[in-house]
Every structure is written in C-alpha cells, then in structure tokens.
Design an enzyme around this catalytic site. Sequence first.
Site, PDB file in Angstrom:
ATOM      1  N   SER A 124      -5.145   8.309  -6.035  1.00  0.00           N
ATOM      2  CA  SER A 124      -5.763   9.478  -5.414  1.00  0.00           C
ATOM      3  C   SER A 124      -6.076  10.538  -6.463  1.00  0.00           C
ATOM      4  O   SER A 124      -5.374  10.659  -7.481  1.00  0.00           O
ATOM      5  CB  SER A 124      -4.773  10.051  -4.398  1.00  0.00           C
ATOM      6  OG  SER A 124      -5.189  11.332  -3.994  1.00  0.00           O
ATOM      7  N   TYR A 148       3.956  13.344  -2.499  1.00  0.00           N
ATOM      8  CA  TYR A 148       2.975  12.276  -2.255  1.00  0.00           C
ATOM      9  C   TYR A 148       2.223  11.936  -3.542  1.00  0.00           C
ATOM     10  O   TYR A 148       2.138  10.766  -3.939  1.00  0.00           O
ATOM     11  CB  TYR A 148       1.994  12.693  -1.154  1.00  0.00           C
ATOM     12  CG  TYR A 148       0.762  11.819  -1.089  1.00  0.00           C
ATOM     13  CD1 TYR A 148       0.855  10.490  -0.684  1.00  0.00           C
ATOM     14  CD2 TYR A 148      -0.496  12.314  -1.459  1.00  0.00           C
ATOM     15  CE1 TYR A 148      -0.289   9.676  -0.644  1.00  0.00           C
ATOM     16  CE2 TYR A 148      -1.626  11.508  -1.418  1.00  0.00           C
ATOM     17  CZ  TYR A 148      -1.519  10.191  -1.013  1.00  0.00           C
ATOM     18  OH  TYR A 148      -2.638   9.393  -0.978  1.00  0.00           O
ATOM     19  N   LYS A 152       2.085   8.439  -6.163  1.00  0.00           N
ATOM     20  CA  LYS A 152       0.877   7.744  -6.635  1.00  0.00           C
ATOM     21  C   LYS A 152       0.922   7.592  -8.155  1.00  0.00           C
ATOM     22  O   LYS A 152       0.607   6.542  -8.702  1.00  0.00           O
ATOM     23  CB  LYS A 152      -0.377   8.516  -6.216  1.00  0.00           C
ATOM     24  CG  LYS A 152      -0.643   8.485  -4.730  1.00  0.00           C
ATOM     25  CD  LYS A 152      -1.167   7.131  -4.303  1.00  0.00           C
ATOM     26  CE  LYS A 152      -0.944   6.849  -2.849  1.00  0.00           C
ATOM     27  NZ  LYS A 152      -1.269   5.495  -2.428  1.00  0.00           N
TER      28      LYS A 152
HETATM   29  P1  NAD Z   1      -3.740   4.495   6.619  1.00  0.00           P
HETATM   30  O1  NAD Z   1      -2.465   5.123   7.047  1.00  0.00           O
HETATM   31  O2  NAD Z   1      -4.848   4.408   7.604  1.00  0.00           O
HETATM   32  O3  NAD Z   1      -3.449   3.024   6.066  1.00  0.00           O
HETATM   33  C1  NAD Z   1      -2.241   2.668   5.435  1.00  0.00           C
HETATM   34  C2  NAD Z   1      -1.739   1.406   6.102  1.00  0.00           C
HETATM   35  O4  NAD Z   1      -0.507   1.021   5.476  1.00  0.00           O
HETATM   36  C3  NAD Z   1      -1.429   1.597   7.594  1.00  0.00           C
HETATM   37  O5  NAD Z   1      -2.071   0.566   8.322  1.00  0.00           O
HETATM   38  C4  NAD Z   1       0.091   1.504   7.691  1.00  0.00           C
HETATM   39  O6  NAD Z   1       0.504   0.922   8.906  1.00  0.00           O
HETATM   40  C5  NAD Z   1       0.426   0.652   6.482  1.00  0.00           C
HETATM   41  N1  NAD Z   1       1.760   0.872   5.898  1.00  0.00           N
HETATM   42  C6  NAD Z   1       2.337   2.044   5.550  1.00  0.00           C
HETATM   43  N2  NAD Z   1       3.549   1.838   5.013  1.00  0.00           N
HETATM   44  C7  NAD Z   1       3.732   0.480   4.993  1.00  0.00           C
HETATM   45  C8  NAD Z   1       4.776  -0.368   4.561  1.00  0.00           C
HETATM   46  N3  NAD Z   1       5.897   0.127   4.002  1.00  0.00           N
HETATM   47  N4  NAD Z   1       4.638  -1.708   4.682  1.00  0.00           N
HETATM   48  C9  NAD Z   1       3.518  -2.231   5.239  1.00  0.00           C
HETATM   49  N5  NAD Z   1       2.492  -1.474   5.671  1.00  0.00           N
HETATM   50  C10 NAD Z   1       2.596  -0.138   5.552  1.00  0.00           C
HETATM   51  O7  NAD Z   1      -4.223   5.260   5.299  1.00  0.00           O
HETATM   52  P2  NAD Z   1      -5.599   5.155   4.512  1.00  0.00           P
HETATM   53  O8  NAD Z   1      -6.289   6.464   4.638  1.00  0.00           O
HETATM   54  O9  NAD Z   1      -6.311   3.912   4.844  1.00  0.00           O
HETATM   55  O10 NAD Z   1      -5.049   5.085   3.028  1.00  0.00           O
HETATM   56  C11 NAD Z   1      -4.875   3.856   2.347  1.00  0.00           C
HETATM   57  C12 NAD Z   1      -4.332   4.137   0.955  1.00  0.00           C
HETATM   58  O11 NAD Z   1      -5.239   4.977   0.264  1.00  0.00           O
HETATM   59  C13 NAD Z   1      -2.985   4.854   0.965  1.00  0.00           C
HETATM   60  O12 NAD Z   1      -2.200   4.305  -0.080  1.00  0.00           O
HETATM   61  C14 NAD Z   1      -3.365   6.288   0.654  1.00  0.00           C
HETATM   62  O13 NAD Z   1      -2.318   6.962  -0.002  1.00  0.00           O
HETATM   63  C15 NAD Z   1      -4.556   6.112  -0.258  1.00  0.00           C
HETATM   64  N6  NAD Z   1      -5.465   7.264  -0.268  1.00  0.00           N
HETATM   65  C16 NAD Z   1      -6.000   7.704   0.923  1.00  0.00           C
HETATM   66  C17 NAD Z   1      -6.851   8.814   0.922  1.00  0.00           C
HETATM   67  C18 NAD Z   1      -7.456   9.328   2.199  1.00  0.00           C
HETATM   68  O14 NAD Z   1      -8.009  10.423   2.207  1.00  0.00           O
HETATM   69  N7  NAD Z   1      -7.406   8.614   3.313  1.00  0.00           N
HETATM   70  C19 NAD Z   1      -7.139   9.477  -0.282  1.00  0.00           C
HETATM   71  C20 NAD Z   1      -6.572   8.994  -1.459  1.00  0.00           C
HETATM   72  C21 NAD Z   1      -5.742   7.883  -1.443  1.00  0.00           C
END
Ligand code: NAD
Length: 334
Positions: A124, A148, A152
């Site tokens: 991120s 958080y 990362k």
């Molecule tokens: P999201 O919550 O929709 O997806 C994450 C998925 O991981 C979910 O389906 C959840 O059920 C699963 N999960 C969480 N902990 C788990 C575990 N211990 N074991 C198995 N499954 C698990 O989030 P997203 O927005 O799709 O984000 C995906 C990734 O991208 C994350 O790592 C997030 O930190 C990163 N990210 C997201 C954003 C954003 O704005 N959405 C920005 C930067 C980085």
Amino acid sequence: MKLLVTGGTGYIGSHTCVELLQAGHAVVIADNLSNSSSAVLERIARIAGKAPAFHKLDLRDAQGLQALLQRNPVAAVMHFAGVKAVAESVADPLKYYDNNVNGSLTLFAAMREFGVKRVVFSSSATVYGAQAVSPIGERAATAPANPYGRTKLMIEEMLRDLCTADPEFRAVALRYFNPVGAHVSGLIGEAPQGTPNNLMPYICQVAAGKLPELRVFGKDYPTKDGTAIRDYLHVTDLARGHVQALDYLERVPGFSAVNLGTGRGTSVLEMLQTFERVNQVRVPWKSADRRPGDTVITYADPALAGTALNWRTQRTLEDMCRDAWRWQKSGLAD
Ligand code: NAD
Ligand code: UDP
C-alpha cells in the site's frame, strides 16, 4: 499457470481472479471469509466463464495451508489476505500483527516447504511517510504512520530477506494508491461491513439514501479547492496490474516494490462532483474538520509500473464513478 490467491473472495482479490481466469490461468482461492462472502465465487465464474477453486482457510492455519499446497501444486501466490482498516489497527494493533504478519509468515513458510518461489503481494502507499512529496516514487522514504501500514512494510521486508536468502525466490510488492470502482458487469465490487470509512463507498451510500450526507474532511488545505488530493484508480486496472506482475516475475529476479496508481491527483470535491455529473444523482455534503492522520496531497509516480510491468491505467474517473454506482444499485453491495 496454476495460482494460489489468498483473500481471493475480497474486493481486489475477486477482480484479480476474473482477470487471471480470463488470461488463461487456473485459480485456487484461500480465504477465511472474515470480510467476504462465498457468493462471490459464482459471480466470478459468470464473468470469467471459468470457476476458481475455493478453500475456506485461515492463513494462520499452517497445517491447512500445507494440505492445500500438497493437493494443489501452484507456480505462484497472489497474496491479498489481510485486514486493512487504519483506525482499527490503531485501536487493536495485535489483531493486525497477528492476521497480517503472522498470516504472511505462515504462508511464506508453507511456500518454502512446497518449493513455491513466486509471490505478488498487496502492499500500500501507506508505507510511505506523511512527508513524502507527490508524485511519490518507489525510492521515497518509507515511514508508515499506523500499525496497518507497519504490517505492510514488515511483510515487504520479509519478502526482501527471503529473496536475499534464496536467489530463486522472487517477489513483487505492489503499492496500491486508492482503488475504487467495481467490475463493469455490476456483479462484483466492494462490500464494506458497517459504515464505510473510505470516500467512494461513502459517496455511494449517501447517493443511495442509506446515509444522510457526506462529511468532507478539511476545507482549507493548500489545494485548489481546499480539499485533500488522492490518486484514485479503477479496481479493474489494479487487477490487470497483478497479471502483468506475474509476467514480470518470470523476467526479473529478486524483490521489487512497484507503485500502482494513475499519477493524477483528484480532490474530494472533484470526486463528488464527477460522481453527481456522470450518474445524474445528488450527493448531499457538508464541510467537516480535517480527519486526524490524513495527508494533504498523495499521488503516485507510476513510471516504474509503465516500464517494468508494461502497465498503465486505462479507466477514467468517470468510469470509476459510473461502475461504483452501478454496483451500488445492483443491491449486491449490501
Ligand atoms: P478485502 O477485505 O475485501 O479482502 C481481503 C480478503 O482477505 C477478505 O476476503 C478476507 O475475508 C480475507 N482474509 C483476511 N484475513 C484473512 C486470513 N487471516 N486468512 C484468510 N483470509 C483472510 O480487502 P481488499 O480491499 O480487497 O484488500 C486486499 C489487500 O489489498 C489487503 O491486503 C489490503 O491491505 C491491500 N490494500 C487494499 C487497499 C484498498 O484500498 N482496498 C489499498 C492498499 C492495499
Ligand atoms: N474523505 C472524506 N469523507 C469521508 C471519507 C473520506 O472527506 O467520509 C476524504 C479523506 O479525508 C481523504 C479522501 O477522502 O482526503 C480519501 O479518503 P479514503 O479514506 O478513501 O482514502 P485514504 O485517506 O486512506 O487515502
């Protein structure tokens, strides 16, 4: 290629599964469904014309992971699974260190055991310090301001060390800026639990009448309209970046960190007005105090993604607003 996608039923993971399946890859999802629903699987299959395999699994379950990798020899892992709410990470840091850092450690150990040596990791832009000057390049200093963001960066460091220890191990950390929008089909998108924290889902819920008005945090920032600036990119463009990263790993050894963003800054008011214009819908709003911890201007220098991954965004702010609203209206977002 057969791939393991952790967190594949989540927001970004589900869009990436669509792009991977459409590019001809076979996909095995591992997700504990803590922030997603298995209903997404059928919709991924409808869009892509091919179904992903699914295993309900928590990444911290080492035995479960080992059994999964034993039954499914995969060439690479796309690692999305994790928790992602900044404010919650400040209130409950151990949840974040356990889920994100421990989960990743368990995953990487299982990968080592089964000889899986390619990983694309969801990092991120929050790894950059608040002092970073936009456009932010990958060489900017890292100094995350909350637990958080620190998880990362720790996972990135783990991957860097693994690449040093084993010359065959290759990893790319994709540093996302602000992913928004939904698949153009209206079948998959972001489904936040409770009141959203992020701008786009909040706007969608106000437009749908589920929330009374948007509070625009900060009105006297040193920007052209006084509101803060971010680099919003369409989630389908972001998903395409992951397919490109897979090709990149075939060519380039070691660890790399690559920004994924448009390189353009958009203010909160610009986003709001674009949403109203393209969707012909009103979004009531009022000015509110600055949100603690917010940066003023954050946008990417995406040059490395262009040269290294052969990736650049294709979708406009209008596309993001249109697709987010189509998804909101589908009723599937609730
Ligand atoms: P999201 O919550 O929709 O997806 C994450 C998925 O991981 C979910 O389906 C959840 O059920 C699963 N999960 C969480 N902990 C788990 C575990 N211990 N074991 C198995 N499954 C698990 O989030 P997203 O927005 O799709 O984000 C995906 C990734 O991208 C994350 O790592 C997030 O930190 C990163 N990210 C997201 C954003 C954003 O704005 N959405 C920005 C930067 C980085
Ligand atoms: N924002 C806002 N009202 C909201 C949610 C967000 O004014 O209800 C602003 C926020 O202050 C920031 C921008 O919108 O300037 C993007 O916020 P978001 O949480 O989506 O992303 P981040 O700040 O994590 O980059």
